[in-house]
Design an enzyme around this catalytic site. Structure first.
Site, PDB file in Angstrom:
ATOM      1  N   ASN A  77       0.798  -1.241   0.000  1.00 44.38           N
ATOM      2  CA  ASN A  77       0.000   0.000   0.000  1.00 44.38           C
ATOM      3  C   ASN A  77       0.823   1.280   0.000  1.00 44.38           C
ATOM      4  OD1 ASN A  77       0.691  -0.673   2.679  1.00 44.38           O
ATOM      5  ND2 ASN A  77      -0.995   0.534   3.466  1.00 44.38           N
TER       6      ASN A  77
ATOM      7  N   GLU B  81       3.476  -5.214  12.313  1.00 40.85           N
ATOM      8  CA  GLU B  81       2.584  -4.065  12.105  1.00 40.85           C
ATOM      9  C   GLU B  81       1.469  -4.524  11.185  1.00 40.85           C
ATOM     10  OE1 GLU B  81       2.737  -1.202  13.524  1.00 40.85           O
ATOM     11  OE2 GLU B  81       4.742  -1.231  14.397  1.00 40.85           O
TER      12      GLU B  81
ATOM     13  N   CYS C 253      -3.338   1.369   6.445  1.00 38.95           N
ATOM     14  CA  CYS C 253      -3.738   0.638   7.650  1.00 38.95           C
ATOM     15  C   CYS C 253      -4.429   1.554   8.653  1.00 38.95           C
ATOM     16  CB  CYS C 253      -2.520  -0.014   8.276  1.00 38.95           C
ATOM     17  SG  CYS C 253      -1.204   1.178   8.598  1.00 38.95           S
TER      18      CYS C 253
ATOM     19  N   GLU D 165       7.175   0.860  16.437  1.00 36.73           N
ATOM     20  CA  GLU D 165       8.267   1.454  15.674  1.00 36.73           C
ATOM     21  C   GLU D 165       8.309   2.948  15.990  1.00 36.73           C
ATOM     22  OE1 GLU D 165       8.412  -1.398  11.736  1.00 36.73           O
ATOM     23  OE2 GLU D 165       6.853   0.135  11.727  1.00 36.73           O
TER      24      GLU D 165
HETATM   25  P1  NAD Z   1       0.231  -9.365   3.131  1.00 36.59           P
HETATM   26  O1  NAD Z   1       0.285  -9.858   4.535  1.00 36.59           O
HETATM   27  O2  NAD Z   1      -0.505 -10.149   2.139  1.00 36.59           O
HETATM   28  O3  NAD Z   1       1.690  -9.175   2.558  1.00 36.59           O
HETATM   29  C1  NAD Z   1       2.666  -8.388   3.187  1.00 36.59           C
HETATM   30  C2  NAD Z   1       4.051  -8.883   2.792  1.00 36.59           C
HETATM   31  O4  NAD Z   1       4.235 -10.191   3.339  1.00 36.59           O
HETATM   32  C3  NAD Z   1       4.274  -9.018   1.282  1.00 36.59           C
HETATM   33  O5  NAD Z   1       5.601  -8.660   0.989  1.00 36.59           O
HETATM   34  C4  NAD Z   1       4.047 -10.498   1.069  1.00 36.59           C
HETATM   35  O6  NAD Z   1       4.704 -10.990  -0.076  1.00 36.59           O
HETATM   36  C5  NAD Z   1       4.648 -11.090   2.321  1.00 36.59           C
HETATM   37  N1  NAD Z   1       4.165 -12.438   2.670  1.00 36.59           N
HETATM   38  C6  NAD Z   1       2.974 -13.018   2.367  1.00 36.59           C
HETATM   39  N2  NAD Z   1       2.930 -14.273   2.848  1.00 36.59           N
HETATM   40  C7  NAD Z   1       4.108 -14.497   3.484  1.00 36.59           C
HETATM   41  C8  NAD Z   1       4.658 -15.607   4.191  1.00 36.59           C
HETATM   42  N3  NAD Z   1       3.991 -16.740   4.324  1.00 36.59           N
HETATM   43  N4  NAD Z   1       5.888 -15.482   4.715  1.00 36.59           N
HETATM   44  C9  NAD Z   1       6.582 -14.333   4.598  1.00 36.59           C
HETATM   45  N5  NAD Z   1       6.124 -13.253   3.931  1.00 36.59           N
HETATM   46  C10 NAD Z   1       4.894 -13.334   3.377  1.00 36.59           C
HETATM   47  O7  NAD Z   1      -0.331  -7.876   3.236  1.00 36.59           O
HETATM   48  P2  NAD Z   1      -0.632  -6.898   2.023  1.00 36.59           P
HETATM   49  O8  NAD Z   1      -1.924  -7.322   1.410  1.00 36.59           O
HETATM   50  O9  NAD Z   1       0.560  -6.727   1.174  1.00 36.59           O
HETATM   51  O10 NAD Z   1      -0.830  -5.507   2.790  1.00 36.59           O
HETATM   52  C11 NAD Z   1      -2.035  -5.087   3.313  1.00 36.59           C
HETATM   53  C12 NAD Z   1      -2.093  -5.336   4.799  1.00 36.59           C
HETATM   54  O11 NAD Z   1      -1.022  -4.666   5.455  1.00 36.59           O
HETATM   55  C13 NAD Z   1      -3.344  -4.780   5.425  1.00 36.59           C
HETATM   56  O12 NAD Z   1      -3.840  -5.706   6.369  1.00 36.59           O
HETATM   57  C14 NAD Z   1      -2.856  -3.528   6.130  1.00 36.59           C
HETATM   58  O13 NAD Z   1      -3.635  -3.091   7.207  1.00 36.59           O
HETATM   59  C15 NAD Z   1      -1.514  -3.944   6.574  1.00 36.59           C
HETATM   60  N6  NAD Z   1      -0.684  -2.764   6.862  1.00 36.59           N
HETATM   61  C16 NAD Z   1      -0.330  -2.490   8.161  1.00 36.59           C
HETATM   62  C17 NAD Z   1       0.432  -1.368   8.447  1.00 36.59           C
HETATM   63  C18 NAD Z   1       0.860  -1.023   9.844  1.00 36.59           C
HETATM   64  O14 NAD Z   1       1.784  -0.237   9.981  1.00 36.59           O
HETATM   65  N7  NAD Z   1       0.232  -1.555  10.880  1.00 36.59           N
HETATM   66  C19 NAD Z   1       0.849  -0.549   7.401  1.00 36.59           C
HETATM   67  C20 NAD Z   1       0.451  -0.851   6.105  1.00 36.59           C
HETATM   68  C21 NAD Z   1      -0.296  -1.982   5.846  1.00 36.59           C
END
Ligand code: NAD
Length: 488
Positions: free
Chosen positions: A156, A254, A288, A469
């Site tokens: 995102n 996060e 998020c 963080e």
């Molecule tokens: P996601 O969990 O699908 O993917 C995040 C990252 O993890 C990607 O690089 C993905 O390739 C990797 N990943 C996926 N499966 C994995 C595994 N089994 N092992 C290791 N890595 C793996 O999330 P997304 O769809 O890319 O992002 C959206 C989500 O992120 C939403 O839930 C959003 O709220 C959250 N988010 C949180 C924050 C925060 O600071 N709290 C900030 C931005 C986004």
């Protein structure tokens, strides 16, 4: 065809200071046109192994540099990214679907700032010391970098969130292997091209591109990576926790949110309404911290709803490269489908959709007909236990409901599994403090949204994460502390 494949942007992994091709690739789409425009390495164990080795080899020299030497390099990198800000912003907008305006004013400036911020803050930490005169002893703490840090980031806010991890990790003297989202890898690759010029030694920052299941998991399972900093979904975090448990890894997680905005009848609506439209729909609702449950006190409910919908309808959805557009494309076809399904489910439960999806026409320019667009959507008459009020939608959709009392709204706001960010709108300072203290939320903004001081902790409660963080928090996460006792 050859001509077609030549036009594609082909990324390479960055390992030990060199770009290295991969044996297989994944297609990456331009969300505003639906076209494949880029190929991303489909890395796995082998590539992660090479990157971890390079990071391990670079660790002794990098970790022994003084904080001020590292600080200078981080500042240089910030200058180089800033110099190319427009190019980075264009790339981020094309890769992610976000508006060029958002990329220019939020994503890339913040990536630059992340490096400058940690370049500065690393110079100002002090460790603790205590004395025990009766024992003839003093104690002090010493902090040292941990080793190779594994950094995994979402799609995102691609460069923004990746640099929020790389900067503190390397400022503290760690070396890193980063794995950006396979859907948004371009700006991380562009940053790699600047590392040598900034003076980052080979192997200090390695970037391995690929999917979570293959590249991400190989990183999480690698025995020589003692810490993982992850930003992404709660589901993925659970998997990462399981996979890293046998190695007792240090984790920073996060995760998602289901963020409430609580609007009392004494709120200044002239500030509250435009800010809440922004907190609901900025970056297509793909932040998020975006608001997705708006609780409005009964007495102002009708007025609020009317003015809120009027304001939401002013947001223009369309070609992200048009600087007058407020809402760009969603990240993928699948994600758009998922977000649309939430709106359909709400309707099936008897909720009302006041604007946006399925209600208002969405005229798109000829080049964007196959893009993944959805305009700001406001849902009302929805029950608290509806999936639209419980699950993270992560799109331009927000629900508006009425409440009567302070006690009631706190309970309802806390009635979800998440606890990331909340906003409270009221002119009553006593109420603002009371409510802020009782909300289960890592961040509470009152009478504003998204105003951040990077010095202070950022992170969520409950299913929104573990760890924080920030200047001190990231320093503590990326260093190992030791207590030393001296008898004199
Ligand atoms: P996601 O969990 O699908 O993917 C995040 C990252 O993890 C990607 O690089 C993905 O390739 C990797 N990943 C996926 N499966 C994995 C595994 N089994 N092992 C290791 N890595 C793996 O999330 P997304 O769809 O890319 O992002 C959206 C989500 O992120 C939403 O839930 C959003 O709220 C959250 N988010 C949180 C924050 C925060 O600071 N709290 C900030 C931005 C986004």
């Amino acid at each position: 065809t050859m001509a077609h494949s030549k036009a594609l942007l082909v990324l390479e992994n960055f390992i030990g200071g060199k770009f290295v091709p991969c044996s297989s690739y994944i297609d990456s789409y331009n969300p505003s046109t639906g076209d494949v425009y880029c190929r991303v390495p489909d890395s796995g164990k082998e590539e992660v192994e090479a990157a971890v080795k390079a990071a391990k080899d670079a660790f002794p020299i990098w970790s022994s540099k003084s904080p001020s030497e590292r600080s200078q390099i981080l500042n240089k990198l910030a200058d180089l990214i800033e110099h190319d800000l427009e190019e980075f912003a264009q790339a981020e907008s094309k890769d992610q679907g976000k508006t060029i305006t958002f990329a220019r004013t939020v994503d890339i400036p913040r990536a630059v700032h992340n490096f400058r911020f940690f370049a500065s803050s690393i110079l100002h930490h002090v460790t603790e010391c205590t004395e025990m005169p009766a024992m003839g002893c003093m104690h002090y703490t010493s902090r040292a970098p941990v080793g190779v840090a594994g950094l995994i980031s979402p799609w995102n806010l691609p460069l923004y969130l990746l640099t929020w991890k790389i900067a503190p990790a390397i400022a503290c003297g760690n070396t890193v292997v980063a794995k950006p989202s396979e859907m948004t890898s371009v700006t991380a690759w562009m940053m790699c091209k600047l590392l040598e010029k900034a003076g980052v030694p080979p192997g200090v920052v390695n970037v391995v591109f690929g999917t979570g299941a293959k590249a991400g998991e190989a990183l999480v399972c690698h025995p020589d990576v003692p810490l993982i900093s992850f930003t992404g979904s709660t589901l993925t975090a659970q998997r990462i926790t399981e996979k890293s448990a046998p190695h007792c890894k240090r984790l920073s997680l996060e995760l998602g949110g289901k963020n409430p905005a609580i609007i009392f009848d004494d709120a200044d609506l002239s500030q509250c309404i435009p800010t809440t439209v922004r907190s609901s729909f900025a970056n297509q609702g793909e932040i998020c911290l975006c608001t997705s449950r708006i609780f409005v006190q009964r007495g102002i409910y009708n007025e609020f709803l009317k003015r809120f919908v009027t304001e939401a309808k002013k947001w223009k959805t369309g070609n992200p490269s048009d600087p007058t557009v407020n809402v760009g494309a969603l990240i993928s076809k699948e994600h758009l489908e998922k977000v649309r399904n939430y709106v359909k489910k709400a309707q099936a439960e008897g909720a009302r959709v006041l604007c946006g999806e399925g209600v208002d026409p969405l005229p798109l320019p000829p080049g964007n007909q196959k893009g993944y667009f959805m305009s700001p959507t406001v849902i009302t008459e929805v029950k608290d236990d509806s999936c639209c009020m419980q699950e993270e939608i992560f799109g331009p959709v927000t629900c508006v409901v009425a409440f009567d009392t302070e006690e009631e709204v706190i309970k309802r706001a806390n009635g979800v599994k998440y606890g990331l960010a909340a906003t409270v709108w009221s002119g009553n300072v006593g109420r603002v403090h009371r409510v802020a203290h009782r909300l289960q939320s890592g961040l509470v903004w009152t009478n504003c949204w998204l105003v951040r001081d990077l010095n202070l902790p950022f992170g969520g409660m409950k299913a929104s994460g573990i760890g924080r963080e920030g200047a001190k928090d990231s320093y503590e996460f990326f260093t190992e502390v030791k207590t030393i006792t001296i008898k004199h």
